[in-house]
Design an enzyme around this catalytic site. Structure first.
Site, PDB file in Angstrom:
ATOM      1  N   CYS A 166       0.589  -2.152  29.838  1.00 49.26           N
ATOM      2  CA  CYS A 166       0.482  -3.608  29.797  1.00 49.26           C
ATOM      3  C   CYS A 166      -0.265  -3.971  28.520  1.00 49.26           C
ATOM      4  O   CYS A 166      -1.404  -3.513  28.321  1.00 49.26           O
ATOM      5  CB  CYS A 166      -0.288  -4.077  31.028  1.00 49.26           C
ATOM      6  SG  CYS A 166      -0.639  -5.837  31.067  1.00 49.26           S
ATOM      7  N   CYS A 221       5.174  -7.713  25.342  1.00 51.20           N
ATOM      8  CA  CYS A 221       4.721  -7.684  26.743  1.00 51.20           C
ATOM      9  C   CYS A 221       5.710  -6.768  27.441  1.00 51.20           C
ATOM     10  O   CYS A 221       6.918  -6.853  27.196  1.00 51.20           O
ATOM     11  CB  CYS A 221       4.761  -9.097  27.331  1.00 51.20           C
ATOM     12  SG  CYS A 221       4.724  -9.151  29.142  1.00 51.20           S
TER      13      CYS A 221
HETATM   14  N1  DGL Z   1       3.220  -6.915  31.219  1.00 48.41           N
HETATM   15  C1  DGL Z   1       2.054  -7.516  30.677  1.00 48.41           C
HETATM   16  C2  DGL Z   1       1.950  -7.256  29.177  1.00 48.41           C
HETATM   17  O1  DGL Z   1       2.470  -6.280  28.689  1.00 48.41           O
HETATM   18  C3  DGL Z   1       1.699  -8.926  30.962  1.00 48.41           C
HETATM   19  C4  DGL Z   1       2.386  -9.739  31.967  1.00 48.41           C
HETATM   20  C5  DGL Z   1       1.461 -10.697  32.636  1.00 48.41           C
HETATM   21  O2  DGL Z   1       1.161 -11.780  32.110  1.00 48.41           O
HETATM   22  O3  DGL Z   1       1.001 -10.336  33.723  1.00 48.41           O
HETATM   23  O4  DGL Z   1       1.314  -8.001  28.465  1.00 48.41           O
END
Ligand code: DGL
Length: 272
Positions: A88, A199
């Site tokens: 993430c 993301c």
């Molecule tokens: N998947 C997450 C990232 O890579 C963020 C998604 C979210 O806002 O929860 O930033």
């Protein structure tokens, strides 16, 4: 003859060798990274944890994201994992430092960052759109990264509020996904040379992003993260290479059949 220290190191290595690799995200997004990890290290065992009950992280405060991420890292470290991948971008920006301070003496902690470097390399002096969460784009880590590449390409950050939350719901071929993307970045069609999917939720809508932007190439950090994990496991001498195919277990903090279905579908989806 082995010295005591060597025996200790070997014992430690043996213990880690038995462990699994913990991978986490705010929700389903990190599954896009998990797929790259499995490609790179097919014999490893993975436990994936998606914090869908608390998603999106990208619209929380840094302190909240640190707190949530640390709870997951504690759970993984205490249950005997041999490495943690923060799949993430938002959690990496907010919490990697804190998690490393607590655990990196015992286990490697691998984070992910928006793929600005590969995009700048592919498009020297080009204009690159950077899609990410509000939090990722606000924090120092992003500014350092884009600052280091100053003069190599022009980066245009776009906070994609609402997009990760839409990906959480699955059914990504529905027309509302493209409409959402059109609203977020339709104005850049024909204006940019490449796009960074900053993301981990976004690779699941890569085709729609490319369509809205006129077919330009899209870059994400999944492959680079997989290579870094491999390198770290080699450094810690704990690569599992016993000829047995590994397993991946998917877990979520949100426990309902709908969520389970989306996790399964995205895990099985062909990533373009
Ligand atoms: N998947 C997450 C990232 O890579 C963020 C998604 C979210 O806002 O929860 O930033």
């Amino acid at each position: 003859m082995e010295t005591e220290t060597q025996t200790q190191i070997n014992n430690q290595a043996a213990r880690r060798y038995e462990g699994y690799i913990g991978v986490f995200d705010s929700g389903v997004g990190g599954i896009s990274v998990l797929k790259e990890l499995i490609k790179e290290l097919p014999e490893e065992n993975f436990l994936y944890f998606g914090d869908s009950a608390n998603a999106p992280y990208g619209e929380k405060t840094k302190e909240q994201v640190i707190d949530l991420s640390m709870q997951i890292a504690d759970y993984m470290a205490e249950s005997g994992c041999k490495a943690i991948v923060i799949a993430c971008n938002t959690a990496t920006s907010c919490a990697a430092e804190t998690i490393r301070a607590k655990y990196s003496a015992q286990i490697p902690i691998i984070g992910i960052e928006p793929a600005l470097k590969p995009a700048a390399k592919a498009h020297p002096q080009g204009r690159i759109l950077v899609m990410a969460t509000e939090v990722t784009l606000t924090l120092e880590k992003y500014h350092e990264l884009s600052g280091r590449l100053e003069g190599k390409a022009e980066f245009i950050p776009v906070a994609c509020t609402g997009l990760a939350q839409r990906v959480e719901k699955g059914a990504l071929q529905e027309p509302d996904v493209e409409q959402l993307l059109e609203g977020l970045m339709g104005q850049y069609r024909g204006q940019v040379d490449g796009v960074v999917l900053g993301c981990t939720h976004y690779p699941f809508v890569r085709q729609q992003v490319r369509k809205v932007l006129g077919g330009i190439p899209a870059y994400d950090g999944g492959e680079g993260t997989a290579r870094e994990l491999h390198r770290q496991l080699q450094l810690h001498e704990c690569v599992k290479a016993d000829g047995q195919k590994g397993q991946a277990v998917l877990e979520s903090s949100r426990k309902d059949p709908e969520t389970e279905k989306v996790y399964k579908e995205l895990f099985e989806a062909e990533l373009q």
